[in-house]
Design a protein around this motif. Structure first.
Motif, PDB file in Angstrom:
ATOM      1  N   GLN A 120      -5.523  -0.729  12.317  1.00  0.00           N
ATOM      2  CA  GLN A 120      -6.870  -0.407  12.887  1.00  0.00           C
ATOM      3  C   GLN A 120      -7.547   0.505  12.076  1.00  0.00           C
ATOM      4  O   GLN A 120      -8.663   0.784  11.946  1.00  0.00           O
ATOM      5  CB  GLN A 120      -6.910  -0.300  14.246  1.00  0.00           C
ATOM      6  CG  GLN A 120      -6.437  -1.522  15.096  1.00  0.00           C
ATOM      7  CD  GLN A 120      -6.342  -1.057  16.389  1.00  0.00           C
ATOM      8  OE1 GLN A 120      -6.640   0.219  16.887  1.00  0.00           O
ATOM      9  NE2 GLN A 120      -6.118  -1.924  17.261  1.00  0.00           N
ATOM     10  N   GLY A 121      -6.757   1.347  10.905  1.00  0.00           N
ATOM     11  CA  GLY A 121      -7.199   2.149  10.223  1.00  0.00           C
ATOM     12  C   GLY A 121      -7.616   3.475  10.894  1.00  0.00           C
ATOM     13  O   GLY A 121      -8.367   4.441  10.344  1.00  0.00           O
ATOM     14  N   ARG A 130      -4.570  -4.217   7.414  1.00  0.00           N
ATOM     15  CA  ARG A 130      -4.331  -5.394   8.486  1.00  0.00           C
ATOM     16  C   ARG A 130      -3.590  -6.551   7.841  1.00  0.00           C
ATOM     17  O   ARG A 130      -2.478  -6.780   8.396  1.00  0.00           O
ATOM     18  CB  ARG A 130      -5.654  -5.633   9.202  1.00  0.00           C
ATOM     19  CG  ARG A 130      -5.389  -6.643  10.382  1.00  0.00           C
ATOM     20  CD  ARG A 130      -6.686  -6.873  11.199  1.00  0.00           C
ATOM     21  NE  ARG A 130      -7.864  -6.857  10.227  1.00  0.00           N
ATOM     22  CZ  ARG A 130      -8.819  -6.428  10.012  1.00  0.00           C
ATOM     23  NH1 ARG A 130      -8.701  -5.293  10.873  1.00  0.00           N
ATOM     24  NH2 ARG A 130      -9.869  -6.588   9.204  1.00  0.00           N
ATOM     25  N   SER A 160      -5.974   6.598   2.151  1.00  0.00           N
ATOM     26  CA  SER A 160      -7.399   5.996   1.744  1.00  0.00           C
ATOM     27  C   SER A 160      -7.391   4.641   1.885  1.00  0.00           C
ATOM     28  O   SER A 160      -8.369   3.781   1.407  1.00  0.00           O
ATOM     29  CB  SER A 160      -7.845   6.682   0.536  1.00  0.00           C
ATOM     30  OG  SER A 160      -7.844   7.837   0.518  1.00  0.00           O
ATOM     31  N   VAL A 161      -6.154   3.724   2.227  1.00  0.00           N
ATOM     32  CA  VAL A 161      -6.501   2.425   2.196  1.00  0.00           C
ATOM     33  C   VAL A 161      -7.389   1.862   3.169  1.00  0.00           C
ATOM     34  O   VAL A 161      -7.329   2.277   4.161  1.00  0.00           O
ATOM     35  CB  VAL A 161      -4.736   1.828   2.397  1.00  0.00           C
ATOM     36  CG1 VAL A 161      -4.756   0.286   2.637  1.00  0.00           C
ATOM     37  CG2 VAL A 161      -3.915   2.317   1.497  1.00  0.00           C
ATOM     38  N   GLY A 162      -8.085   0.937   3.012  1.00  0.00           N
ATOM     39  CA  GLY A 162      -8.856   0.295   3.631  1.00  0.00           C
ATOM     40  C   GLY A 162      -8.337  -0.575   4.977  1.00  0.00           C
ATOM     41  O   GLY A 162      -7.303  -0.919   4.815  1.00  0.00           O
ATOM     42  N   ARG A 163      -8.969  -0.690   5.817  1.00  0.00           N
ATOM     43  CA  ARG A 163      -8.587  -1.441   7.087  1.00  0.00           C
ATOM     44  C   ARG A 163      -8.247  -2.890   6.707  1.00  0.00           C
ATOM     45  O   ARG A 163      -7.199  -3.264   7.211  1.00  0.00           O
ATOM     46  CB  ARG A 163      -9.741  -1.175   8.258  1.00  0.00           C
ATOM     47  CG  ARG A 163      -9.189  -1.884   9.468  1.00  0.00           C
ATOM     48  CD  ARG A 163     -10.455  -1.948  10.425  1.00  0.00           C
ATOM     49  NE  ARG A 163     -10.832  -0.335  10.787  1.00  0.00           N
ATOM     50  CZ  ARG A 163     -11.874  -0.164  11.356  1.00  0.00           C
ATOM     51  NH1 ARG A 163     -12.502  -0.939  12.039  1.00  0.00           N
ATOM     52  NH2 ARG A 163     -12.134   0.986  11.409  1.00  0.00           N
ATOM     53  N   THR A 164      -8.882  -3.528   6.083  1.00  0.00           N
ATOM     54  CA  THR A 164      -8.585  -4.994   5.650  1.00  0.00           C
ATOM     55  C   THR A 164      -7.433  -5.122   5.091  1.00  0.00           C
ATOM     56  O   THR A 164      -6.421  -6.065   5.428  1.00  0.00           O
ATOM     57  CB  THR A 164      -9.827  -5.613   4.845  1.00  0.00           C
ATOM     58  OG1 THR A 164     -10.949  -5.494   5.500  1.00  0.00           O
ATOM     59  CG2 THR A 164      -9.544  -7.054   4.554  1.00  0.00           C
ATOM     60  N   ARG A 165      -7.048  -4.243   4.052  1.00  0.00           N
ATOM     61  CA  ARG A 165      -5.884  -4.527   3.515  1.00  0.00           C
ATOM     62  C   ARG A 165      -4.493  -3.900   4.386  1.00  0.00           C
ATOM     63  O   ARG A 165      -3.488  -4.738   4.357  1.00  0.00           O
ATOM     64  CB  ARG A 165      -5.809  -3.523   2.076  1.00  0.00           C
ATOM     65  CG  ARG A 165      -4.407  -3.565   1.316  1.00  0.00           C
ATOM     66  CD  ARG A 165      -4.467  -2.828   0.197  1.00  0.00           C
ATOM     67  NE  ARG A 165      -3.357  -2.769  -0.384  1.00  0.00           N
ATOM     68  CZ  ARG A 165      -2.916  -1.971  -1.742  1.00  0.00           C
ATOM     69  NH1 ARG A 165      -4.061  -1.262  -2.480  1.00  0.00           N
ATOM     70  NH2 ARG A 165      -1.830  -2.097  -2.086  1.00  0.00           N
ATOM     71  N   PHE A 215       1.035  -1.197   0.019  1.00  0.00           N
ATOM     72  CA  PHE A 215      -0.115  -0.032  -0.242  1.00  0.00           C
ATOM     73  C   PHE A 215       0.692   1.288  -0.063  1.00  0.00           C
ATOM     74  O   PHE A 215       0.483   2.504  -0.279  1.00  0.00           O
ATOM     75  CB  PHE A 215      -1.188   0.066   1.113  1.00  0.00           C
ATOM     76  CG  PHE A 215      -0.474   0.220   2.563  1.00  0.00           C
ATOM     77  CD1 PHE A 215       0.337   1.580   3.058  1.00  0.00           C
ATOM     78  CD2 PHE A 215      -0.391  -0.906   3.300  1.00  0.00           C
ATOM     79  CE1 PHE A 215       0.722   1.555   4.256  1.00  0.00           C
ATOM     80  CE2 PHE A 215       0.126  -0.785   4.672  1.00  0.00           C
ATOM     81  CZ  PHE A 215       0.574   0.381   5.241  1.00  0.00           C
TER      82      PHE A 215
END
Length: 341
Positions: free
Chosen positions: A119-120, A98, A91-96, A73
């Motif tokens: 944890q975003g 983690r 803007s990277v999502g939490r799932t990615r 990322f």
């Protein structure tokens, strides 16, 4: 070994990046910071760069060890501007976040700051974005024109390959450790990795700070890229004698005005509100400084709907890079700014 599998469709979709990628140059320069101080190319740059770091760089270095995996990322592949890179990383999502951070060594991905990033947490993402922006400004902004010149030279060579022998000659000459064995491009690599392009094509990204061998993203589902060393002539990023140092530029323009000019440069264009936020000064102060620099032809200001965007003029870039402008030497006209500071 890295094996990149092409179809006929993929061969028609091979592209060459148009300019240095700020994300990849940032990541790979961080790797170089952790390398040998005696490196033939990076050694002199490293000595200077270490003096320009601020505390936020420690956040970046936790994510980019000099060897091994760095999260994908950090190199989002969204274009050639610093701001687009920073926006994409934030803007990277939490799932990615983690899943990719979990691939770092335990001592790195279990640190408290890294756990908050996984944890975003918005504030932690803003800290990361700010760290990238400041690192690029302080460490890469001043030699960026030299990095760009190396990339442009490499692009010219690869364009000649493409014109003379098509995409297969381009792939054959990309690097000594890469071999074109149709329909596979094989790259000597520290791990076994197979990348099927499946009609997506391949973006080739020449990089100044890439060293040793071409590299790619770990996640094969992301847009395929191959980053490869561009500095074939081993050019250094040493300062020209005529290049104004940060302290000298501050004495000439005034410290705040010099900071505003450099921030506009590294952002490739920004707004007054963003300048105020990043530099911690008032909007009125930004307005005063940008007006003075606009009158001196160091920047260009354009209104887009209700927002004014500031970008460097050729004269402003020449001043920062310490070279004569086509029309006049920048230091001559910069005295006008100095008298008004």
């Amino acid at each position: 070994m890295l094996n990149i599998y092409f179809s006929a469709e993929d061969l028609g979709r091979v592209r060459l990046a148009a300019a240095p990628d700020p994300a990849w140059e940032t990541l790979l320069s961080l790797h170089a910071l952790g390398g040998s101080p005696d490196h033939i190319v990076f050694g002199p740059w490293r000595a200077t760069a270490l003096d320009r770091l601020d505390p936020s760089t420690s956040l970046l270095r936790r994510l980019s060890p000099p060897r091994g995996y760095s999260p994908d990322f950090l190199t989002p592949g969204v274009g050639t501007t610093l701001e687009s890179t920073v926006d994409a990383v934030m803007s990277v999502g939490r799932t990615r976040l983690r899943s990719e951070l979990a691939l770092l060594p335990a001592r790195r991905h279990t640190a408290s700051w890294t756990r908050r990033l996984a944890q975003g947490e918005p504030e932690t993402l803003r800290l990361l974005g700010g760290a990238i922006r400041r690192y690029h400004q302080r460490v890469l902004g001043r030699p960026w024109h030299r990095i760009r010149a190396v990339i442009e030279g490499e692009r010219a060579l690869r364009a000649r390959d493409l014109l003379d022998g098509g995409v297969e000659r381009l792939l054959s000459n990309i690097h000594p450790l890469a071999r074109w064995e149709p329909p596979v491009l094989r790259v000597d690599y520290p791990v076994r990795q197979d990348l099927a392009l499946n009609g997506r094509g391949l973006l080739l990204i020449p990089s100044y700070f890439c060293w040793g061998r071409p590299i790619t993203l770990r996640d094969g589902e992301l847009n395929p890229v191959l980053v490869y060393p561009a500095n074939r002539s081993l050019q250094l990023l040493t300062e020209d004698a005529a290049t104004p140092q940060p302290a000298a530029l501050g004495r000439l323009l005034g410290r705040t005005r010099a900071a505003v000019l450099e921030e506009i440069a590294v952002s490739n264009g920004t707004t007054g509100g963003e300048l105020a936020r990043r530099l911690g000064i008032s909007a009125a102060s930004v307005s005063e400084h940008t007006a003075t620099m606009r009158d001196a032809n160091l920047i260009v200001s354009q209104r887009v709907t209700n927002t004014v965007w500031h970008t460097l003029s050729p004269l402003g870039r020449a001043l920062l890079e310490g070279r004569p402008d086509d029309e006049s030497h920048p230091m001559t006209r910069a005295r006008v700014v100095a008298r008004q500071a």
